[in-house]
Design a protein around this motif. Structure first.
Motif, PDB file in Angstrom:
ATOM      1  N   PHE A 346       0.850  -1.186   0.000  1.00 22.74           N
ATOM      2  CA  PHE A 346       0.000   0.000   0.000  1.00 22.74           C
ATOM      3  C   PHE A 346       0.890   1.241   0.000  1.00 22.74           C
ATOM      4  O   PHE A 346       1.991   1.243   0.575  1.00 22.74           O
ATOM      5  N   GLN A 350      -2.426   4.879   1.908  1.00 22.86           N
ATOM      6  CA  GLN A 350      -3.010   3.618   2.356  1.00 22.86           C
ATOM      7  C   GLN A 350      -3.896   2.984   1.266  1.00 22.86           C
ATOM      8  O   GLN A 350      -4.847   2.260   1.562  1.00 22.86           O
ATOM      9  N   ARG A 351      -3.576   3.244   0.027  1.00 23.08           N
ATOM     10  CA  ARG A 351      -4.309   2.631  -1.086  1.00 23.08           C
ATOM     11  C   ARG A 351      -3.462   1.517  -1.690  1.00 23.08           C
ATOM     12  O   ARG A 351      -2.230   1.580  -1.721  1.00 23.08           O
ATOM     13  N   LEU A 352      -4.146   0.479  -2.183  1.00 23.71           N
ATOM     14  CA  LEU A 352      -3.481  -0.694  -2.718  1.00 23.71           C
ATOM     15  C   LEU A 352      -2.622  -0.320  -3.922  1.00 23.71           C
ATOM     16  O   LEU A 352      -3.101   0.295  -4.884  1.00 23.71           O
ATOM     17  N   GLN A 353      -1.378  -0.706  -3.856  1.00 24.68           N
ATOM     18  CA  GLN A 353      -0.439  -0.401  -4.930  1.00 24.68           C
ATOM     19  C   GLN A 353      -0.014  -1.661  -5.692  1.00 24.68           C
ATOM     20  O   GLN A 353       0.158  -1.641  -6.909  1.00 24.68           O
ATOM     21  N   ARG A 372      -9.436  -1.211  -8.786  1.00 21.20           N
ATOM     22  CA  ARG A 372      -9.670   0.216  -8.509  1.00 21.20           C
ATOM     23  C   ARG A 372      -8.894   0.737  -7.299  1.00 21.20           C
ATOM     24  O   ARG A 372      -9.174   1.802  -6.787  1.00 21.20           O
ATOM     25  N   ARG A 373      -7.909  -0.041  -6.865  1.00 22.32           N
ATOM     26  CA  ARG A 373      -6.967   0.373  -5.816  1.00 22.32           C
ATOM     27  C   ARG A 373      -7.697   0.823  -4.537  1.00 22.32           C
ATOM     28  O   ARG A 373      -7.644   1.974  -4.152  1.00 22.32           O
ATOM     29  N   PRO A 374      -8.370  -0.087  -3.873  1.00 17.85           N
ATOM     30  CA  PRO A 374      -9.085   0.293  -2.634  1.00 17.85           C
ATOM     31  C   PRO A 374      -8.092   0.587  -1.510  1.00 17.85           C
ATOM     32  O   PRO A 374      -6.917   0.210  -1.556  1.00 17.85           O
ATOM     33  N   GLY A 375      -8.599   1.258  -0.472  1.00 21.77           N
ATOM     34  CA  GLY A 375      -7.780   1.547   0.694  1.00 21.77           C
ATOM     35  C   GLY A 375      -7.614   0.331   1.580  1.00 21.77           C
ATOM     36  O   GLY A 375      -8.384  -0.653   1.498  1.00 21.77           O
ATOM     37  N   ASN A 376      -6.610   0.383   2.453  1.00 21.86           N
ATOM     38  CA  ASN A 376      -6.338  -0.740   3.351  1.00 21.86           C
ATOM     39  C   ASN A 376      -7.518  -0.977   4.278  1.00 21.86           C
ATOM     40  O   ASN A 376      -7.956  -2.119   4.489  1.00 21.86           O
ATOM     41  N   GLU A 378     -10.596  -0.161   3.693  1.00 16.59           N
ATOM     42  CA  GLU A 378     -11.720  -0.644   2.902  1.00 16.59           C
ATOM     43  C   GLU A 378     -11.610  -2.145   2.662  1.00 16.59           C
ATOM     44  O   GLU A 378     -12.624  -2.873   2.683  1.00 16.59           O
TER      45      GLU A 378
END
Length: 821
Positions: A346, A350-353, A372-376, A378
């Motif tokens: 991330f 804190q978004r998925l990388q 869509r690269r959700p947050g940790n 989420e």
């Protein structure tokens, strides 16, 4: 003007005498003619007549000259009077001009002459009104201006160098100082500026300050390795630093300006010119060629009213590292995607990388959701809704703790037991560039195996490993089955020497170092390996070479096994022995102490008193005059003897307290008179330490019942201790108060304070701290005497801020006099 009146009187008398002589001569001639005497004059009469006639003529000529001279003198006198009046008027005008309150003049007639002061500056400038303090410039003029003015005056008086300075007073007033030499005299005129002249002076100071700041800034920019430049309104370069000169390979900065050598390409300059505004400077990454190599710069170009200014930061190395990092990350992503361990990365938001295939498989997440690269947080919420995360009592708290990895320094490790029965070891690591990396290791099979194994091990290990007694279990073949750490520690053997399967004979050899009695381990070996039907238990005690005393027990177990237990009884036995020895030692010490108290007083005090007395006798003139060195030696003898006598008295006081033979001589004390007596006795001691005693007491302290001599010793010891540690010029405080029947007093100083590690031992005897510490008995005596009065003493200290000693003594009761029989 010379007085000519006497001269006129003498000339008038001479003229009258000449006129009278002439008249007599005429009368004589008429008489002779009347008588008809026609005789010829004698030659002597003719000569006399001629002389008389010449004298008269000379007198007449002198009279005429005198009259003319008198007129000339009167004219000169009138001119001199007129000139004198004009000079007096000019002097009055000059004095009025000099006495103006806006200026002051200091005049020196010669290098060794005292200065003369004329005029006076306004009081609001801060200039001293007394002429004696005027030349102390450092007291009323700012330090920089004062030092420059003093140097200028010194050059004026020494080398006749004139000067014009603008100085600033401590009250922010502007003065003009002018130094000149005229007629062999040096004078300096100070003028208080106002209105336009003051504004001009302030602007001059501001101009000099700005010039200095500009020179400092240019010097700093020349020292940095980033190219910096300035352009005029026409876009031409007006100044560059050394880094710019080096980048364009010019011999000097002046050559760069003259030739207009450019670091950036024309396209880049035109772009910066077009995009740069007063509010938003141009910022961009630009590539150019420096010394034949392609170089990347982060360029900032700011627009001003006088042109533009720019700076370039070389980021070529950063760009190379960025490219290498990009290639490395791509390679790592390909490698991680083939691992069976789930990995997710991330970013700082804190978004998925990044995630690998194992991560998607483990959590069974939708590809579109991950794309869509959700947050940790989420992702955690999604997993919780689908029932894939462990159940938590407080979901919010658990989630916040899990996401705290983004602010953590070290890697966080945790075990997750999922509802589907899986066990995961989770590693969460914060990334240096921001964000975090999560690694999920599936330990389900391994945990199952470890659980069964640990269950079997804990049956034996947890039973004996936490016992304080040493335990060893042997089989019927004499081989050891298990032993706990306490057993190995008591016998001083290693875990290898008593490893399971080791025969008791080998263990006996390992324990010989600690216990060399042959019957000990032979008894253990016989009990363990015997084939008797009945194996009774037995107990005993062993004393090892190491000083340990063990209480052992031989206990038969089922399956022909035997357990040996060893309990450490060393402390109990040693305490018993020590108490016995100490009791005997205390009896002997008490006897010695009583003998010491009874006999040492005369044996120690009497010689010291004789030494002090003889030293004082040597100081008296009746026994002859001493040389300076002899007097100094006698003073040292007297001082050292007095100090030694004080230490002996302190030791004797403590000895008497310890012996329990001290009886307080209680009496009624007037506390006001008592404090006066203490302050008078401490005056010389405080003066030696260059400190001041401040006594803070209420008006009426009343009376107090205590031992007068012991109470005075308490005050003297506390004040002396405070004076020893108080810095020179400081204040030692003594505050007293009455709280009910108790007398409370505090002695404070401004010394370095007492460190925490020293505070616990300040009341111990012979504990001396600091450079001026004595024998270390003062506070011990204070504590002993206050305890005898049933009081308490405590110390409040702060390192670097001083120390306070607070004492509380309850009032005693006067002994009742027995009635006479």
């Amino acid at each position: 003007m010379p007085d000519i009146t006497p001269r006129r009187g003498r000339l008038s008398q001479l003229v009258r005498r000449l006129a009278a002589g002439s008249a007599l001569g005429l009368l004589s001639g008429e008489a002779m003619a009347a008588e008809g005497v026609a005789s010829v004059f004698h030659s002597s009469e003719i000569i006399t007549f001629s002389l008389l006639t010449g004298a008269i003529a000379a007198a007449m000529i002198s009279a005429v000259w005198v009259i003319r001279q008198r007129s000339t003198v009167e004219i000169d006198n009138r001119d001199l009077k007129t000139a004198l009046a004009d000079a007096r008027q000019s002097i009055s005008r000059f004095q009025a001009l000099i006495s103006d309150k806006n200026r002051s003049i200091v005049v020196w007639d010669g290098p060794a002459e005292k200065p003369e002061f004329l005029g006076q500056l306004p009081a609001e400038t801060g200039a001293p009104q007394d002429d004696r303090d005027f030349l102390a410039f450092g007291r009323w003029i700012r330090s920089t201006s004062a030092s420059e003015l003093e140097r200028a005056i010194d050059r004026l008086r020494t080398y006749a160098e004139s000067f014009d300075l603008i100085v600033q007073t401590n009250r922010n007033e502007i003065l003009e100082a002018q130094g000149r030499v005229s007629g062999g005299r040096a004078f300096v005129r100070f003028v208080a500026l106002n209105n336009l002249r003051e504004e001009l002076a302030e602007l001059t100071l501001e101009r000099d300050r700005l010039r200095g700041d500009l020179a400092s800034l240019q010097t700093l920019l020349n020292a940095v390795d980033m190219p910096v430049w300035q352009r005029g309104r026409d876009g031409q370069i007006t100044w560059v630093n050394e880094a710019y000169r080096d980048a364009v390979e010019a011999p000097s900065a002046d050559v760069v300006v003259q030739e207009g050598r450019e670091l950036l390409a024309t396209v880049s300059r035109e772009k910066a010119k077009a995009l740069s505004t007063y509010d938003s400077p141009f910022r961009d990454k630009i590539s150019t060629v420096v010394r034949g190599q392609r170089t990347f710069f982060d360029v900032v170009d700011a627009k001003t009213t006088y042109g533009t200014a720019g700076i370039a930061l070389d980021v070529s190395a950063i760009e190379a590292v960025r490219e290498e990092l990009s290639r490395t990350l791509k390679s790592h992503a390909e490698t991680l995607d083939h691992l069976a361990t789930a990995v997710a990365t991330f970013d700082g938001a804190q978004r998925l990388q990044f995630y690998n295939q194992a991560f998607q498989t483990l959590w069974n997440l939708d590809t579109a959701f991950l794309a869509r690269r959700p947050g940790n947080g989420e992702i955690f919420d999604q997993l919780r809704e689908s029932g894939r995360l462990p159940e938590q009592l407080s979901w919010k708290q658990w989630k916040e703790q899990a996401l705290s990895v983004y602010q953590a320094i070290e890697t966080q490790t945790d075990m997750w037991h999922l509802p589907n029965g899986q066990t995961l070891r989770v590693f969460a690591t914060a990334r240096p560039q921001g964000g975090a990396t999560w690694v999920f290791e599936n330990l389900t099979e391994r945990v199952d195996l470890e659980t069964r194994y640990n269950t079997l091990v804990q049956v034996q290990g947890e039973t004996i490993d936490h016992l304080s007694e040493g335990v060893a279990v042997f089989g019927p073949d004499g081989r050891i089955k298990l032993s706990n750490p306490a057993f190995r520690a008591l016998w001083g053997v290693s875990e290898t020497e008593v490893a399971p399967g080791t025969h008791i004979r080998a263990i006996e050899q390992a324990c010989v170092v600690s216990y060399d009695q042959p019957d000990g381990w032979k008894q253990f070996a016989h009990a363990i390996t015997s084939f008797e039907d009945e194996r009774p238990s037995s107990r005993g005690m062993l004393e090892l070479r190491t000083g340990l005393i063990l209480d052992f027990a031989i206990i038969p177990l089922p399956n022909a096994q035997t357990m040996l237990t060893f309990v450490d009884m060393t402390d109990s036995v040693r305490v018993e022995r020590a108490l016995t020895e100490k009791n005997e030692a205390l009896r002997m010490a008490d006897s010695l102490k009583n003998d010491f108290v009874q006999h040492v007083s005369y044996e120690l005090r009497s010689p010291l008193t004789n030494i002090i007395g003889f030293a004082d006798l040597l100081k008296t003139p009746a026994f002859g005059e001493l040389s300076t060195r002899q007097a100094e030696y006698v003073d040292h003898i007297s001082t050292s003897s007095s100090l030694l006598l004080t230490i002996v008295n302190d030791i004797l006081d403590l000895a008497t307290v310890d012996a329990g033979i001290v009886e307080l001589d209680l009496s009624e004390i007037n506390l006001t008179d008592f404090l006066d007596e203490v302050s008078h006795q401490m005056a010389d001691r405080l003066q030696e330490s260059a400190v001041t005693l401040r006594i803070d007491t209420p008006d009426m302290l009343g009376t107090f019942v205590a031992d007068h001599q012991r109470l005075k010793q308490i005050f003297i010891k506390l004040l002396t201790n405070a004076a020893n540690f108080a810095p020179e010029g400081s204040v030692v405080g003594l505050s007293c108060a009455r709280e009910g029947s108790d007398f409370v007093f505090t002695v404070s100083d401004q010394g370095p304070g007492i460190p925490k590690d020293v505070l616990e031992s300040v009341f111990h005897r012979f504990e001396s701290h600091g450079q001026r510490g004595g024998a270390g008995l003062g506070l011990s005596i204070v504590d002993s005497f206050i305890t005898l009065h049933h009081g308490k003493v405590r110390i409040v200290t702060r390192e670097g801020e001083g120390t306070e000693v607070v004492c509380r003594i309850p009032s005693g009761a006067l002994p009742k006099a027995e009635a006479a029989e």
